[in-house]
Write a protein that holds these residues in place. Sequence first.
Motif, PDB file in Angstrom:
ATOM      1  N   VAL A 171      53.032 -89.543  -3.780  1.00 25.05           N
ATOM      2  CA  VAL A 171      51.512 -89.480  -4.017  1.00 25.05           C
ATOM      3  C   VAL A 171      50.752 -89.790  -2.517  1.00 25.05           C
ATOM      4  CG1 VAL A 171      49.715 -90.422  -5.202  1.00 25.05           C
ATOM      5  CG2 VAL A 171      51.876 -89.717  -6.376  1.00 25.05           C
ATOM      6  N   ALA A 172      51.461 -90.871  -1.953  1.00 22.39           N
ATOM      7  CA  ALA A 172      50.859 -91.566  -0.821  1.00 22.39           C
ATOM      8  C   ALA A 172      50.763 -90.388   0.488  1.00 22.39           C
ATOM      9  CB  ALA A 172      51.204 -92.655  -0.330  1.00 22.39           C
ATOM     10  N   VAL A 173      51.807 -89.477   0.371  1.00 23.19           N
ATOM     11  CA  VAL A 173      51.733 -88.750   1.524  1.00 23.19           C
ATOM     12  C   VAL A 173      50.828 -87.588   1.335  1.00 23.19           C
ATOM     13  CG1 VAL A 173      53.499 -86.970   2.797  1.00 23.19           C
ATOM     14  CG2 VAL A 173      54.395 -89.108   1.937  1.00 23.19           C
ATOM     15  N   ILE A 174      50.754 -87.230   0.282  1.00 24.54           N
ATOM     16  CA  ILE A 174      49.970 -85.759   0.031  1.00 24.54           C
ATOM     17  C   ILE A 174      48.603 -86.049  -0.222  1.00 24.54           C
ATOM     18  CG2 ILE A 174      51.886 -84.486  -0.842  1.00 24.54           C
ATOM     19  CD1 ILE A 174      50.542 -85.025  -3.765  1.00 24.54           C
ATOM     20  N   THR A 175      47.953 -87.532  -0.655  1.00 27.02           N
ATOM     21  CA  THR A 175      46.882 -88.089  -0.934  1.00 27.02           C
ATOM     22  C   THR A 175      45.739 -87.829   0.243  1.00 27.02           C
ATOM     23  OG1 THR A 175      47.430 -89.109  -2.885  1.00 27.02           O
ATOM     24  CG2 THR A 175      45.229 -89.551  -2.123  1.00 27.02           C
ATOM     25  N   PRO A 176      46.076 -88.410   1.382  1.00 28.88           N
ATOM     26  CA  PRO A 176      45.036 -88.236   2.346  1.00 28.88           C
ATOM     27  C   PRO A 176      44.784 -86.921   2.739  1.00 28.88           C
ATOM     28  CG  PRO A 176      46.720 -89.924   3.012  1.00 28.88           C
ATOM     29  CD  PRO A 176      47.225 -89.149   1.796  1.00 28.88           C
ATOM     30  N   SER A 177      45.407 -85.878   2.856  1.00 27.24           N
ATOM     31  CA  SER A 177      45.245 -84.712   3.312  1.00 27.24           C
ATOM     32  C   SER A 177      44.420 -83.830   2.164  1.00 27.24           C
ATOM     33  CB  SER A 177      46.394 -83.888   3.303  1.00 27.24           C
ATOM     34  OG  SER A 177      47.330 -84.322   4.368  1.00 27.24           O
ATOM     35  N   LEU A 178      44.572 -84.529   1.026  1.00 26.78           N
ATOM     36  CA  LEU A 178      43.824 -83.541  -0.149  1.00 26.78           C
ATOM     37  C   LEU A 178      42.445 -84.424  -0.065  1.00 26.78           C
ATOM     38  CD1 LEU A 178      46.269 -84.021  -3.369  1.00 26.78           C
ATOM     39  CD2 LEU A 178      45.471 -81.741  -2.351  1.00 26.78           C
ATOM     40  N   ILE A 179      42.265 -85.516  -0.105  1.00 26.74           N
ATOM     41  CA  ILE A 179      40.827 -86.143   0.114  1.00 26.74           C
ATOM     42  C   ILE A 179      40.288 -85.706   1.395  1.00 26.74           C
ATOM     43  CG2 ILE A 179      39.947 -88.482   0.459  1.00 26.74           C
ATOM     44  CD1 ILE A 179      41.098 -87.829  -2.424  1.00 26.74           C
ATOM     45  N   ILE A 180      40.805 -85.770   2.480  1.00 22.82           N
ATOM     46  CA  ILE A 180      40.177 -85.049   3.567  1.00 22.82           C
ATOM     47  C   ILE A 180      39.746 -83.733   3.343  1.00 22.82           C
ATOM     48  CG2 ILE A 180      40.244 -84.636   6.083  1.00 22.82           C
ATOM     49  CD1 ILE A 180      42.302 -87.191   6.305  1.00 22.82           C
ATOM     50  N   GLY A 181      40.543 -82.891   2.944  1.00 24.50           N
ATOM     51  CA  GLY A 181      40.421 -81.536   2.785  1.00 24.50           C
ATOM     52  C   GLY A 181      39.211 -81.343   2.072  1.00 24.50           C
ATOM     53  N   LYS A 182      38.964 -81.880   0.728  1.00 21.56           N
ATOM     54  CA  LYS A 182      37.928 -81.722  -0.175  1.00 21.56           C
ATOM     55  C   LYS A 182      36.585 -82.261   0.270  1.00 21.56           C
ATOM     56  CE  LYS A 182      40.915 -81.359  -4.102  1.00 21.56           C
ATOM     57  NZ  LYS A 182      41.460 -82.005  -5.351  1.00 21.56           N
ATOM     58  N   ALA A 183      36.732 -83.470   0.983  1.00 18.31           N
ATOM     59  CA  ALA A 183      35.611 -84.148   1.458  1.00 18.31           C
ATOM     60  C   ALA A 183      34.833 -83.411   2.674  1.00 18.31           C
ATOM     61  CB  ALA A 183      36.025 -85.467   2.217  1.00 18.31           C
ATOM     62  N   ILE A 184      35.497 -82.687   3.449  1.00 20.43           N
ATOM     63  CA  ILE A 184      35.005 -81.997   4.391  1.00 20.43           C
ATOM     64  C   ILE A 184      34.866 -80.340   4.114  1.00 20.43           C
ATOM     65  CG2 ILE A 184      35.499 -83.483   6.335  1.00 20.43           C
ATOM     66  CD1 ILE A 184      37.705 -81.753   7.136  1.00 20.43           C
ATOM     67  N   GLY A 185      35.136 -80.107   2.972  1.00 18.63           N
ATOM     68  CA  GLY A 185      34.696 -78.633   2.608  1.00 18.63           C
ATOM     69  C   GLY A 185      35.942 -77.571   2.964  1.00 18.63           C
ATOM     70  N   LEU A 186      37.241 -78.122   3.116  1.00 19.61           N
ATOM     71  CA  LEU A 186      38.009 -77.031   3.689  1.00 19.61           C
ATOM     72  C   LEU A 186      38.346 -75.963   2.358  1.00 19.61           C
ATOM     73  CD1 LEU A 186      40.558 -79.108   5.595  1.00 19.61           C
ATOM     74  CD2 LEU A 186      38.867 -77.878   6.294  1.00 19.61           C
ATOM     75  N   SER A 187      38.905 -74.672   2.707  1.00 21.49           N
ATOM     76  CA  SER A 187      39.284 -73.891   1.823  1.00 21.49           C
ATOM     77  C   SER A 187      40.637 -74.323   0.926  1.00 21.49           C
ATOM     78  CB  SER A 187      39.289 -72.387   2.249  1.00 21.49           C
ATOM     79  OG  SER A 187      40.290 -72.512   3.377  1.00 21.49           O
ATOM     80  N   ASP A 188      40.870 -73.738  -0.099  1.00 19.51           N
ATOM     81  CA  ASP A 188      41.994 -74.333  -0.629  1.00 19.51           C
ATOM     82  C   ASP A 188      43.393 -73.754  -0.003  1.00 19.51           C
ATOM     83  OD1 ASP A 188      40.841 -75.380  -2.637  1.00 19.51           O
ATOM     84  OD2 ASP A 188      41.100 -73.781  -4.269  1.00 19.51           O
ATOM     85  N   GLU A 189      43.149 -72.578   0.786  1.00 19.76           N
ATOM     86  CA  GLU A 189      44.176 -72.102   1.540  1.00 19.76           C
ATOM     87  C   GLU A 189      44.595 -73.074   2.597  1.00 19.76           C
ATOM     88  OE1 GLU A 189      45.403 -68.364   4.095  1.00 19.76           O
ATOM     89  OE2 GLU A 189      43.459 -68.166   3.246  1.00 19.76           O
ATOM     90  N   ASN A 190      43.532 -73.413   3.295  1.00 20.62           N
ATOM     91  CA  ASN A 190      43.548 -74.470   4.378  1.00 20.62           C
ATOM     92  C   ASN A 190      44.282 -75.760   3.798  1.00 20.62           C
ATOM     93  OD1 ASN A 190      43.217 -72.794   6.631  1.00 20.62           O
ATOM     94  ND2 ASN A 190      40.934 -73.121   6.179  1.00 20.62           N
ATOM     95  N   ILE A 191      43.595 -76.301   2.999  1.00 20.03           N
ATOM     96  CA  ILE A 191      44.072 -77.584   2.190  1.00 20.03           C
ATOM     97  C   ILE A 191      45.619 -77.417   1.912  1.00 20.03           C
ATOM     98  CG2 ILE A 191      43.888 -79.137   0.430  1.00 20.03           C
ATOM     99  CD1 ILE A 191      41.030 -78.789   0.414  1.00 20.03           C
ATOM    100  N   THR A 192      45.937 -76.267   1.204  1.00 19.48           N
ATOM    101  CA  THR A 192      47.408 -75.779   0.920  1.00 19.48           C
ATOM    102  C   THR A 192      48.525 -76.089   1.917  1.00 19.48           C
ATOM    103  OG1 THR A 192      46.817 -74.459  -1.004  1.00 19.48           O
ATOM    104  CG2 THR A 192      49.195 -74.255   0.182  1.00 19.48           C
ATOM    105  N   ARG A 193      47.997 -75.545   3.298  1.00 19.45           N
ATOM    106  CA  ARG A 193      48.822 -75.626   4.355  1.00 19.45           C
ATOM    107  C   ARG A 193      48.839 -77.121   4.848  1.00 19.45           C
ATOM    108  NH1 ARG A 193      51.198 -73.070   8.646  1.00 19.45           N
ATOM    109  NH2 ARG A 193      51.021 -71.104   7.450  1.00 19.45           N
ATOM    110  N   ILE A 194      47.712 -77.873   4.942  1.00 13.73           N
ATOM    111  CA  ILE A 194      47.890 -78.939   5.477  1.00 13.73           C
ATOM    112  C   ILE A 194      48.460 -80.198   4.565  1.00 13.73           C
ATOM    113  CG2 ILE A 194      46.324 -81.226   6.015  1.00 13.73           C
ATOM    114  CD1 ILE A 194      44.157 -79.215   6.673  1.00 13.73           C
TER     115      ILE A 194
END
Length: 456
Positions: A31-54
């Motif tokens: 959970v701790a590995v994936i959470t920062p990327s999910l939070i950052i991606g959603k907070a700055i409005g990245l597309s789902d495709e880019n969040i998936t890759r990150i």
Amino acid sequence: MKNELIYGLNDKPPFSRAIFAALVHLLAMFVAVITPSLIIGKAIGLSDENITRIVSMSLFASGVAGFIQMMTFKIKNFQIGSGLLSIQGTSFNFVSVIISGGLILRNENLSDEEILAAIFGTLMLCSVAEMIVSMSLKYVRRVISDLVCGIVVMLIGLTLISVGLVSAGGGYASMDKNIAENLQFASIQNLSLSGIVLLSIVILNSLKQPFIKVSALFFAILIGIIYASLIGRFDISDVHASSTFIYPIPLFYGLSIESSLILPFAIIFIVTSLETIGDISATSELSNQPTQGKDFERRLRGGVFANGLNSCVSGFFNTFPNSCFGQNNAVIALSGVASRYVGYIVCIMLIICGVFPVVAQFALRIPEPVLGGAILVMFGTIAATGIKIISRATLDKRALMILAISLALGLGVSTQPAILEHFPSIFKTLFSSAIATGGLCAILLELFLPKEKNNS
């Protein structure tokens, strides 16, 4: 714990025992590995495709970084890597400053690709700061004292708590009043989701079973997902990936440097290096390895250098910085298994999870309030860790003055950024971060504020 170690650093446990120990490590950190990327991606409005890759690359890079940290590589008399069972994962230390920088770049009407190219490029550049620290640990410790390190860590946690509250309330997207009422920010449904996860963490941590305690975050998220499914907020029927595998393509978004992010990123890398010293020291102790002397110093330098190198590798593979995970020390203590062999299996598991985009797609379907309940605890823990580090210092009048001014300026610019309104834009951008302002203030005061004379 020395008398309770079952498998030492260089032992090779039976495969079944090694797999079980590796799964416990994975549950404790996933959970701790994936959470920062999910939070950052959603907070700055990245597309789902880019969040998936990150998110996928967060898992992949953590696996690669773990190999670098554990295998050790020697160049003449210099060692890269600690050689311990020290698992790497996405660092929470950078979350708030990356979000701040990403939102500033978003306001300049840059595309996702341009924003990510600037963030990853600047992170790769600033990761050199941690590598430099590794070569001059003795001198850096004189400037970056426990007091300075604790102040920065506490500022990281305190500024992240507001990010956690936003997630617990439903995330930035839920602030749109045009969406359904039960999805709106701070709706009863959103708060019930985050509340159940938070309560589950408290209950699970109060149980006596070590396995449940160490995996409390994972199981609490699972409970939140089950509840979300019951109320129609979690559905994986539409989970699909554009391809079966996601290939780790270096510099997928390009490469650029954002000068305004260099100072805050560099400060956090320096502080992260000092946290790494604590993590490696704890792992050495739990692994029955020396905690002083030349061998230990070589492990510290190699571990800190690998931490910086791994963050550069993470940026190269389009994800956020890596650092040693303290969760895994708890697993070593509870399982009595300190074998590097187990660590290698964990790294392979992380890499496999990273190359299958369906894992990231599944993570994206988790309602943000479910994650919010968990990360509130994580971010609060970071702030509490900062207080613990500060407590190691002698809190005389000088230390209290440094603490007071650094917190006042750091939290002040964070809550009231308009205070910098009439400064030049570059200055305003540099010091809009609580971590940059408070951290730099603490460093300067530590350097130039006269120390009290001991009259005894």
